[in-house]
Motif scaffolding. Structure first.
Motif, PDB file in Angstrom:
ATOM      1  N   GLY A   1      12.216   7.083   2.815  1.00 48.46           N
ATOM      2  CA  GLY A   1      11.201   7.726   2.617  1.00 48.46           C
ATOM      3  C   GLY A   1       9.908   6.960   1.520  1.00 48.46           C
ATOM      4  N   PHE A   2       8.747   7.021   1.815  1.00 47.97           N
ATOM      5  CA  PHE A   2       7.755   6.456   1.097  1.00 47.97           C
ATOM      6  C   PHE A   2       6.680   7.323   0.823  1.00 47.97           C
ATOM      7  N   ASP A   3       5.684   7.232  -0.395  1.00 49.11           N
ATOM      8  CA  ASP A   3       4.668   8.009  -0.415  1.00 49.11           C
ATOM      9  C   ASP A   3       3.414   7.380   0.137  1.00 49.11           C
ATOM     10  N   VAL A   4       2.679   8.159   0.710  1.00 51.28           N
ATOM     11  CA  VAL A   4       1.550   7.603   1.595  1.00 51.28           C
ATOM     12  C   VAL A   4       0.171   8.016   0.646  1.00 51.28           C
ATOM     13  N   PRO A   5      -0.578   7.029   0.100  1.00 51.35           N
ATOM     14  CA  PRO A   5      -1.483   7.434  -0.757  1.00 51.35           C
ATOM     15  C   PRO A   5      -2.824   7.846   0.210  1.00 51.35           C
ATOM     16  N   PRO A   6      -3.744   8.527  -0.570  1.00 48.13           N
ATOM     17  CA  PRO A   6      -4.737   9.516   0.015  1.00 48.13           C
ATOM     18  C   PRO A   6      -5.736   8.590   1.184  1.00 48.13           C
TER      19      PRO A   6
ATOM     20  N   GLU B   1       0.960  -1.217  -0.119  1.00 47.76           N
ATOM     21  CA  GLU B   1       0.021  -0.010   0.054  1.00 47.76           C
ATOM     22  C   GLU B   1       1.006   1.276  -0.239  1.00 47.76           C
ATOM     23  N   LEU B   2       2.039   1.173   0.477  1.00 43.55           N
ATOM     24  CA  LEU B   2       2.952   2.325   0.705  1.00 43.55           C
ATOM     25  C   LEU B   2       3.737   2.398  -0.629  1.00 43.55           C
ATOM     26  N   LYS B   3       3.915   3.601  -1.302  1.00 47.35           N
ATOM     27  CA  LYS B   3       4.382   3.676  -2.743  1.00 47.35           C
ATOM     28  C   LYS B   3       5.769   4.403  -2.485  1.00 47.35           C
TER      29      LYS B   3
END
Ligand SMILES: Cc1ncc(COP(=O)(O)O)c(C=O)c1O
Length: 386
Positions: free
Chosen positions: A319-324, A307-309
């Motif tokens: 670091g990682f992107d957190v989806p909405p 789920e983490l992008k």
């Protein structure tokens, strides 16, 4: 207080290693390292002892007298960083380090143009902020035509700029891993190209290591991964483990002249005692190796949380992107699981823990992360159905 910080309603009163405690006695795991500052662990006993011992002797005298502990620090930095023939200038903060580096570069080659990159952060003082890619923190008085921003990791754009205007370039300044910009790793070939172009045009390569340096990436300077030497390294954050101290490490071909740089507080006895203790602990406790090993472990485990992008980073700078649908992740990690993490706008979680983070601590974080991602994903799916 002048209200410039959005703050969490938490009063930290005690700290040790990778943990801090608030006034109610609640324990927090610090995966943020107080903004990448805690290198050897909060209130490390050796660091406390060395600061106390120094305080009993003398805390400060000006740079008009001999301060032998400065040379000791310079020697130890040369040894641990592997840049033995570099010269050290000491100051007090990351912005000040970059300010001095940019100025020194301009003294060196007599030029004015600074190349910086998209999403760069170099500090909030005049030239440092002008070289920072965030117009909202650049005051009109800081605006200058001397700084040009090129796209990060874009070799063609960099080559073209040098082809057109290389003789005007004083400096290229780059973070090996962008911190505030959201953990973006400079490619080895980009850093090599910077090195080659700076050699060709007598420009100065400044490696901003304020956040990504001091062993955080698993190497002393993250730029070392590219196998190139910069002309000037700037450092702060992890250098004092919370004691305010910063510096620039300068290649031997750049010569000093009296009064070309200077500072009242920079290099004071107490700051040097703190900084020397940090380097000794990094060395004796093999913290760079730990940053690499524990960082790799964290990285591989986070990679499994699909789920983490866009997972990225090196060592203990991840670091990682957190989806909405997981937008409450950072807040819940703090309020429910009592774990501090960092962020970068708009949706990045940044991990910048102490270089002494243990595998047990990493597992504690990973368990909370997995649990919270699952809980938020479930909540989102249920809300979606209803
Ligand atoms: C890469 C980088 N350079 C410079 C600075 C400025 O450091 P300071 O806040 O100590 O002035 C920072 C601070 O976050 C940074 O991350």
């Amino acid at each position: 207080m002048f209200d410039v910080y959005p703050i969490n309603d938490i009063n930290i009163v005690k700290a040790r290693g990778s943990y801090v405690w608030d006034e109610k006695g609640i324990e927090y795991l610090d995966m943020y390292g107080g903004h990448a500052v805690i290198s050897i662990g909060h209130t490390h006993p050796y660091w406390v002892k060395k600061i106390e011992e120094q305080l009993e002797q003398i805390a400060f005298y000006s740079n008009s007298v001999k301060i032998p502990i400065q040379q000791k620090l310079a020697d130890k930095l040369g040894e641990v960083s592997g840049k033995k023939n570099y010269q050290l200038f000491l100051c007090n903060s990351g912005a000040e380090a970059n300010e001095n580096a940019l100025k020194l570069a301009s003294f060196y080659n007599g030029r004015k143009k600074i190349i910086s990159f998209s999403k760069a952060f170099h500090g909030r003082t005049s030239l440092a902020v002008a070289a920072t890619d965030n117009p909202s923190i650049v005051a009109p008085v800081n605006e200058t035509d001397n700084v040009v921003f090129l796209p990060f990791n874009d070799e063609k754009a960099l080559q073209k700029y040098f082809d057109d205007k290389g003789d005007e370039v004083s400096t290229v300044i780059i973070e090996g891993i962008q911190g505030v910009g959201g953990i973006n790793v400079a490619t080895d070939s980009f850093l090599k190209l910077i090195r080659n172009l700076c050699n060709q045009y007598n420009a100065v390569f400044i490696a901003d290591s304020v956040q990504c340096g001091y062993g955080r990436s698993g190497k002393f300077y993250s730029h070392d991964y590219a196998g190139v030497d910069a002309d000037i390294y700037t450092m702060a954050k992890g250098m004092g483990n919370g004691f305010p101290v910063a510096g620039i490490s300068i290649a031997p071909h750049i010569h000093s002249k009296h009064f070309m740089l200077g500072t009242t507080f920079g290099g004071n006895h107490l700051a040097c005692a703190a900084a020397l203790a940090v380097l000794e602990v990094i060395d004796v406790e093999n913290l760079m190796a730990n940053a690499e090993e524990t960082g790799n472990y964290l990285f591989e485990e986070i990679k499994k949380i699909t789920e983490l992008k866009n997972l990225r980073g090196k060592g203990l700078m991840i670091g990682f992107d957190v989806p909405p649908e997981l937008k409450d992740l950072k807040k819940n990690l703090l309020m429910k699981h009592h774990i501090f993490t960092g962020e970068a706008k708009p949706n990045v979680i940044r991990l910048l823990p102490s270089l002494a983070l243990t595998k047990v601590d990493a597992d504690k974080f990973l368990n909370a992360l997995r649990g919270e991602v699952a809980a938020l994903t479930k909540k989102y799916a249920e809300a979606d159905v209803s």
